[in-house]
Design a protein around this motif. Sequence first.
Motif, short mmCIF file in Angstrom:
data_model
loop_
_atom_site.label_atom_id
_atom_site.label_comp_id
_atom_site.label_asym_id
_atom_site.label_seq_id
_atom_site.Cartn_x
_atom_site.Cartn_y
_atom_site.Cartn_z
N ALA A 286 35.12 8.62 46.24
CA ALA A 286 34.65 8.20 47.73
C ALA A 286 34.37 10.25 47.47
CB ALA A 286 35.71 8.10 48.41
N ASP A 287 35.41 10.89 47.11
CA ASP A 287 35.27 12.43 47.15
C ASP A 287 34.06 12.81 45.47
OD1 ASP A 287 37.94 13.43 47.08
OD2 ASP A 287 36.96 12.43 48.55
N ALA A 288 33.90 11.53 44.80
CA ALA A 288 32.45 12.23 43.54
C ALA A 288 30.90 12.01 43.75
CB ALA A 288 33.26 11.29 42.71
N LEU A 289 30.63 10.81 45.23
CA LEU A 289 30.12 10.52 45.91
C LEU A 289 29.38 11.54 46.92
CD1 LEU A 289 30.32 7.36 47.14
CD2 LEU A 289 28.69 8.20 45.46
N PRO A 290 27.92 12.13 46.75
CA PRO A 290 27.88 13.79 47.25
C PRO A 290 27.20 13.36 49.18
CG PRO A 290 25.35 12.48 46.33
CD PRO A 290 26.71 11.73 46.10
N LEU A 291 27.94 12.25 49.73
CA LEU A 291 28.06 12.11 51.02
C LEU A 291 29.13 12.03 51.45
CD1 LEU A 291 26.80 8.69 51.04
CD2 LEU A 291 27.48 9.40 49.28
N ILE A 292 29.39 11.58 53.04
CA ILE A 292 30.91 11.52 53.66
C ILE A 292 30.81 10.13 53.56
CG2 ILE A 292 32.05 12.03 56.30
CD1 ILE A 292 30.11 13.87 56.71
N ILE A 293 32.40 9.69 52.96
CA ILE A 293 33.01 8.18 53.39
C ILE A 293 33.74 8.14 53.79
CG2 ILE A 293 33.63 6.26 51.45
CD1 ILE A 293 30.60 7.48 51.04
N TRP A 294 33.59 7.31 54.96
CA TRP A 294 34.60 6.73 55.94
C TRP A 294 35.14 5.36 56.00
CZ3 TRP A 294 33.11 4.29 60.46
CH2 TRP A 294 31.90 4.46 61.22
N THR A 295 35.92 5.14 57.11
CA THR A 295 36.58 3.55 57.21
C THR A 295 37.47 3.69 58.49
OG1 THR A 295 38.77 4.08 56.51
CG2 THR A 295 37.19 3.11 54.80
N ALA A 296 37.26 2.37 59.12
CA ALA A 296 37.87 3.10 60.67
C ALA A 296 38.19 1.12 60.78
CB ALA A 296 37.14 3.13 61.63
N ASN A 297 39.23 1.03 61.49
CA ASN A 297 39.97 0.35 61.99
C ASN A 297 39.34 -0.48 62.92
OD1 ASN A 297 40.18 1.00 64.92
ND2 ASN A 297 42.58 1.95 64.26
N LYS A 298 39.56 -2.07 63.47
CA LYS A 298 39.02 -2.76 64.08
C LYS A 298 38.08 -2.11 65.09
CE LYS A 298 42.59 -5.90 65.56
NZ LYS A 298 42.99 -6.84 65.77
N GLN A 299 38.75 -1.04 66.28
CA GLN A 299 38.64 -0.60 67.24
C GLN A 299 37.46 0.52 67.07
OE1 GLN A 299 41.82 -1.55 66.41
NE2 GLN A 299 42.13 -3.48 67.55
N GLY A 300 37.27 1.09 65.96
CA GLY A 300 36.61 2.07 65.35
C GLY A 300 37.14 3.45 65.57
N GLU A 301 39.00 3.74 64.98
CA GLU A 301 39.47 4.74 64.88
C GLU A 301 39.94 5.07 63.60
OE1 GLU A 301 42.35 3.87 68.68
OE2 GLU A 301 43.33 3.36 66.56
N ILE A 302 38.88 6.26 63.18
CA ILE A 302 38.68 6.48 61.82
C ILE A 302 40.28 6.66 60.89
CG2 ILE A 302 37.84 8.20 60.53
CD1 ILE A 302 35.31 8.90 61.85
N ASP A 303 40.28 5.72 59.97
CA ASP A 303 41.45 6.11 59.02
C ASP A 303 41.31 7.01 58.32
OD1 ASP A 303 40.45 4.03 57.67
OD2 ASP A 303 41.86 2.58 58.91
N TYR A 304 40.92 7.01 58.09
CA TYR A 304 40.05 7.91 56.60
C TYR A 304 38.69 8.07 56.27
CZ TYR A 304 39.10 8.91 51.20
OH TYR A 304 38.83 9.38 50.53
N ALA A 305 38.40 9.44 55.29
CA ALA A 305 36.83 10.39 55.01
C ALA A 305 36.83 10.92 53.89
CB ALA A 305 36.51 10.95 56.44
#
Length: 884
Positions: free
Chosen positions: A276-295
């Motif tokens: 993910a860090d190798a990509l030239p953009l922001i990668i993120w994930t969120a749980n089903k409620q929409g709370e971001i848990d990784y960037a």
Amino acid sequence: MQHRHGKPLAAQKHWYLISLLGLILVFVSDFLTPLGFAHGTLYILFVLTASLSRRTSFIIFIAAMSILLTLLGATVSPPGFTMAYVAGNRFFSVVTIATTALGGVFALRHLERTASISEHLQKVIAESNQRDTLLKIAGEIAHFGGWAIFFPGSPVLPAGGGEPKMVWTDEVARIHGHPPGFTPSIEEGINYYLPGDRDKLQQAYELCRTQGVPYDMELQIRTCDGRHVWVRTTAQPVYDAEGNIIQVQGAFQDLTWEKQLTEVLFESQRRFQRMADALPLIIWTANKQGEIDYASQALTEYTGIASKDLLPEQRWLNSVYEEDRALCIASWLQAAKQKIDYAAEFRLINTQQQARWHLVYAKPARDNEGNVIKWYGTAIDIHDHRTLERELRKSEERLSYLAKATTDAIWDWDPVNEVLWWSDGLYTLFGYAPQQWETRGELWSEKIHPDDRQRVVPSILDAVRGKIVDWEQEYRFQRANGTYAHVMDRGFVIRDEQGNATRMVGGISDVTEHKNMEEQLQQAERLKAVGQLTGGVAHDFNNLLTIILGNSELLTEELAGQDRLLSLATVTRDAALRGADLTQRLLAFARKQALEPRVVNIKQLIDSMEALLRRTLNANIDIELVHTGGLWHAHVDPAQLEGALLNLCLNARDAMSNGGHLTIESSNTHLDDTYVSRNGDVEPGQYVMIAISDTGCGISAAYVDRVFDPFFTTKGIGKGTGLGLSMVYGFVKQSNGHIKLYSEPDQGTTIRMYLPRAHDEEPVQDDRPTVRTTGGSEHILLVEDDTLVREFVERQLKGLGYQVISAADASIALELLKTDVKVDLLFTDVMMPGEMNGRLLAEAAVALRPGLKVLYTSGYTENAIVHHGRLDPGVQLLSKPYRR
């Protein structure tokens, strides 16, 4: 056995019957047989029998009945026995019965307590065995055990018991690969650890054993079968009643499984994160409620928010530009509700506080039933692409609007996109290089003085949101060198057809010089007001202080040995001295003190104060004196200069409560027209500069402009009058000098005094010997209009042995001088009612009696003997209040 207050058991009822029948049998035998000790003491047998019932109340009842029956038996004693013999016999029986009953009661209660303790002990042992079983099961499941090392003096190893003894629980032995019950020595226990960890563990153990420092460490051991096992070992000391460490005990846990699981999870996460860090953009994930848990790292590099800080506060939302947050949230709620892809464009604020447009896209991941269980998304910077067309369009419009601005620094603000453009005038006026200044509007507000920001920023926002066209504000603006300029800012708002603000252009003028002139005028007016107020009260106030101070000194001498009254007189004297000092400080600030300036060798004066300063300042403050070569002489009052230097050094000491460095420098300097134009209230020319620098706490920028104001202080209540720097300021100004303060919070403070240079003169050495005044027999003509002061001074002078003639005003004094009365000294107040003041009286007196010596006294001299702040040549002045 049953409860002591309950009903008796059936098996014990027979003791009641035996005891009662025994009492009856003994009593009957007492009537039928001759008197003897056997009758009374026989009751004891049945008191003891009652004890077997284990009823306290029954024992007491049988004892009472026995005593009663013994006493009744005395009435049927056979003849032939004396009354003394009968009474003694019965008394001995009563005492024996009572003693036996008490013994039975105490024995019964002891048995009850013993039984209760035994029952409780059995319960505790049962509970302890149960807990031990549970702990053993838990330890085996969690791979958790305990260990202890006992030292001589512990219950396990009494004093003088030899070497320390180490004990392991069965689970600790199992972790090491040994059967239950195995117990090693301390050295064997440490040798199980890997060589690289042994020294660290040994040091931790020694600190715990000798100093009581607990430890908690994760290390590796090598078991007896050669396996490497991660373990957690903790330790804490155990003390005896005298505070000696008699034992070290701790816990021991096998962490191998947790370590292996953690490593597997960490490696999996590390592979995903590297991708993910190798990509030239922001990668993120969120749980089903929409709370971001990784960037990915791109979010941290852009906003400064690390992935670990996202939950639970959802701080990433703070990086969304405030005006775009509603759109961002609304788009997300719609996508979450409909379980569709999320796509939105909004601005994100980077670490430089720039707001840049991003395209944010996310796709939901679903389970087998179609429910969203995760969101995976990206954020792409599209700011440059979005703003390119807008910038090209505005570039042509800007030229036409600049013509409407007539001030020195032109600015053009786009409130919709938060972009601010400046002309080169910004750099000319305030020293900012073009590459230092960014286009965001917040940078402008950050440069506004904090005290003005809350007024100016809302006003320009109100102008944009309202319907007005012209906007104007005066405020302080920070230059590139950190100083503040007073500016006048004007602008007008450009609106579209719907009345919405699309542009705002304007300009800033530097009005610092004009503002400084206004402040100098205001300060001069304040100074004049303080001077008038001080002069109005100083004369009468100092007269009162003269009386109070003199009388308190007389009382101090008269009350020697009377501690309580002497303490009151001392307090009165000290209060009068403080009042005099306060008045003198006010006169100094108002530039109305009487100065005696002369040519002063500054280097010698400062060097002569070094010993005093080292005694006065704290031992943790280093003092350094620095003098330039060829230092000029100054024209100044040396006594007042010493006081000012001491005052500044004491202020520096208070600013360095934890110690520091104090530097006193002196050098020659020239203040030119440029400096004078910026500072004012000083004439260009040559000056001797004295700088006092400390490394203390410094002064906040909000207070720097007020430090010379009278009664202003940053010290706590009771720690300062706020007149110290005011007095120094007034003295320097009255000496035709200049004073400047520079300070930075937590860096220190420097105060520079610029004193006029003395030309073509050499310092006058004061070679007068210091002698102790003891009084004399000369004749003194005392002239004082205040009755109380006159009477007080007359008593003081006569007490010193002088012959005193008093006069209430100048006319009476002149009439006395026209006679043949002997006068060696005219001691006159300067300020007196009528047409003739002290100066005119002295001139007339010397005309009548040439060679007559004159000594003036005054609490405030005005212009009688002081002109331009200096005593007239040849004038001797004793300022009120004075001491004996």
